[in-house]
Design an enzyme around this catalytic site. Sequence first.
Site, PDB file in Angstrom:
ATOM      1  N   GLY A 195     -11.919  10.148   5.487  1.00 12.45           N
ATOM      2  CA  GLY A 195     -11.010  11.068   6.154  1.00 12.45           C
ATOM      3  C   GLY A 195      -9.565  10.624   6.111  1.00 12.45           C
ATOM      4  O   GLY A 195      -8.668  11.410   6.435  1.00 12.45           O
ATOM      5  N   ARG A 199      -2.594  16.708   4.932  1.00  9.94           N
ATOM      6  CA  ARG A 199      -3.385  15.504   5.161  1.00  9.94           C
ATOM      7  C   ARG A 199      -2.628  14.291   4.623  1.00  9.94           C
ATOM      8  O   ARG A 199      -2.075  14.340   3.520  1.00  9.94           O
ATOM      9  CB  ARG A 199      -4.747  15.602   4.454  1.00  9.94           C
ATOM     10  CG  ARG A 199      -5.644  16.712   4.971  1.00  9.94           C
ATOM     11  CD  ARG A 199      -6.188  16.382   6.346  1.00  9.94           C
ATOM     12  NE  ARG A 199      -7.132  17.394   6.807  1.00  9.94           N
ATOM     13  CZ  ARG A 199      -6.818  18.426   7.570  1.00  9.94           C
ATOM     14  NH1 ARG A 199      -5.560  18.587   7.971  1.00  9.94           N
ATOM     15  NH2 ARG A 199      -7.739  19.288   7.950  1.00  9.94           N
ATOM     16  N   GLU A 200      -2.626  13.209   5.400  1.00 11.03           N
ATOM     17  CA  GLU A 200      -2.033  11.961   4.940  1.00 11.03           C
ATOM     18  C   GLU A 200      -3.134  11.035   4.433  1.00 11.03           C
ATOM     19  O   GLU A 200      -4.188  10.898   5.082  1.00 11.03           O
ATOM     20  CB  GLU A 200      -1.237  11.298   6.065  1.00 11.03           C
ATOM     21  CG  GLU A 200       0.006  12.092   6.445  1.00 11.03           C
ATOM     22  CD  GLU A 200       0.851  11.406   7.497  1.00 11.03           C
ATOM     23  OE1 GLU A 200       0.355  10.422   8.094  1.00 11.03           O
ATOM     24  OE2 GLU A 200       2.002  11.842   7.719  1.00 11.03           O
ATOM     25  N   PHE A 233       0.850  -1.182   0.000  1.00 13.23           N
ATOM     26  CA  PHE A 233       0.000   0.000   0.000  1.00 13.23           C
ATOM     27  C   PHE A 233       0.889   1.237   0.000  1.00 13.23           C
ATOM     28  O   PHE A 233       2.079   1.174   0.339  1.00 13.23           O
ATOM     29  CB  PHE A 233      -0.926   0.017   1.220  1.00 13.23           C
ATOM     30  CG  PHE A 233      -1.946  -1.082   1.223  1.00 13.23           C
ATOM     31  CD1 PHE A 233      -2.965  -1.096   0.285  1.00 13.23           C
ATOM     32  CD2 PHE A 233      -1.885  -2.099   2.164  1.00 13.23           C
ATOM     33  CE1 PHE A 233      -3.916  -2.108   0.280  1.00 13.23           C
ATOM     34  CE2 PHE A 233      -2.826  -3.123   2.159  1.00 13.23           C
ATOM     35  CZ  PHE A 233      -3.839  -3.133   1.219  1.00 13.23           C
ATOM     36  N   GLU A 252      -1.940 -16.695  -2.299  1.00 10.20           N
ATOM     37  CA  GLU A 252      -2.200 -15.497  -1.508  1.00 10.20           C
ATOM     38  C   GLU A 252      -2.506 -15.840  -0.056  1.00 10.20           C
ATOM     39  O   GLU A 252      -2.995 -14.989   0.697  1.00 10.20           O
ATOM     40  CB  GLU A 252      -3.357 -14.697  -2.125  1.00 10.20           C
ATOM     41  CG  GLU A 252      -3.044 -14.178  -3.528  1.00 10.20           C
ATOM     42  CD  GLU A 252      -4.158 -13.330  -4.115  1.00 10.20           C
ATOM     43  OE1 GLU A 252      -5.104 -12.976  -3.350  1.00 10.20           O
ATOM     44  OE2 GLU A 252      -4.101 -13.008  -5.315  1.00 10.20           O
ATOM     45  N   GLU A 273     -12.900 -17.248  -4.153  1.00 14.42           N
ATOM     46  CA  GLU A 273     -13.177 -17.277  -2.722  1.00 14.42           C
ATOM     47  C   GLU A 273     -14.280 -18.261  -2.343  1.00 14.42           C
ATOM     48  O   GLU A 273     -14.336 -18.706  -1.186  1.00 14.42           O
ATOM     49  CB  GLU A 273     -13.556 -15.876  -2.237  1.00 14.42           C
ATOM     50  CG  GLU A 273     -12.427 -14.861  -2.389  1.00 14.42           C
ATOM     51  CD  GLU A 273     -12.774 -13.510  -1.781  1.00 14.42           C
ATOM     52  OE1 GLU A 273     -13.908 -13.355  -1.266  1.00 14.42           O
ATOM     53  OE2 GLU A 273     -11.914 -12.604  -1.812  1.00 14.42           O
ATOM     54  N   ALA A 296     -15.212  -9.880  -2.058  1.00 10.68           N
ATOM     55  CA  ALA A 296     -14.676  -8.600  -2.540  1.00 10.68           C
ATOM     56  C   ALA A 296     -13.272  -8.794  -3.084  1.00 10.68           C
ATOM     57  O   ALA A 296     -12.581  -9.771  -2.771  1.00 10.68           O
ATOM     58  CB  ALA A 296     -14.661  -7.562  -1.412  1.00 10.68           C
TER      59      ALA A 296
END
Length: 412
Positions: free
Chosen positions: A321, A234-235, A204, A355, A302, A280
Amino acid sequence: MSHTLFVYGTLCDHELRDALLSDAGPSARPAAVTGYCIVFGPDGAPTLRAEEGARAEGFLLDGLTDDAFARLRAYEGAGYRVAEMLAAPAPPAEAASEEPPKKETALAFLAREPAGPDAAAWSLIEWRAREGRAWRAAARALGPLFEAGAADDYGALAELWPDLVGEALAASGAPGPIAAGLGPPPAQDRVVEEKVERAHDGYFKLDRLHLRHPLLAEDQPDPAEDLMSERVVREVFRSGPAAVVLPYDPQTDRVMLIQQFRVGPFAAGDPDPWLIEAIAGRLEPGELDTPEDTVRREASEEAQIPLGRLVRVMDAYASPGAMDEVYLFYIGEARLPSPANGALAIHGVHGLDSEAEDIRSFTLSLDDALAAVSAGEIRNAPTALVVLWLGRNRARLRAAWSTPSRPSSDTP
């Protein structure tokens, strides 16, 4: 039995009215009720308010069948009652007599909660300009459901109305009820991005943004120039979009969910980090897969289950946020076995070894899934959201999918 009904407000729109009645609408005669005006009711819909000297324009619908009357009553909803009124039909244009037309007794739908003295006047012209197209589209979606259902089900079907209108507004690009009330937000391109720093670059990403944005000020000195914020830092956690699908069998009224270990709850100290979720998967940058391709692939990996028709129901941010992650939600048609007692049934444990996936899939009734949300058993927010959406739209989807399709069809 037939009915004569005086209609006003949105039911004066003949396209909407014909759609609700499946193009079998009765004749409509221009008419008016004196001593009343049309205003916004407490729920934002039009209603009649007594006012001396006022005149409410509308139409008299003659010869309404019980079925047609039940449809229109369901459309108006539980917030309206049926009342008798005296309506005066408009005289024919060629009539030579100056005598006022004889008033006729007719039924009408009135808001149960009376409109207050300060209620604003309701305008058919303004409604047609702002919302008419979307409401007609919603009526065209609701009419066939009335056609396929029984009169006893009309009230439950009409509860779908807010969602049908919302979907039609979204498809047309017209503002929904909140946007219509607040007005358009500042344009996204007015945000000034002064600097972007990559703070972390692993599986990420984490970016640090230095920016200024327009303020939501009501007293702008110059409407052409935005009042801007001071520089803010902002992060943003960059995880990208993800597609979520809830497999649903309209014949058995069952859904499929999965259970798997989640590191986030574990890191938070949650005593039960094995969460109940919908299927998902992420839309990986550079891949050519569509969101629909993604949910079909994930359902196969899945849960080893093929999907038929797909309906995209909404897009939503989980944590706006801090993250750029947006979820694209789908309901996927599936063939799900139903145990004789209707209980929860384990489907199997699946997932990709490459995975390190360890995913248990199971089926249960939609009612049990809704109860699990209410009981706090489903603590994955996107899953709770899509289960609740299906609970609200079950009747419409079951009617639309009443004829089974072959798996892997993309036709909604």
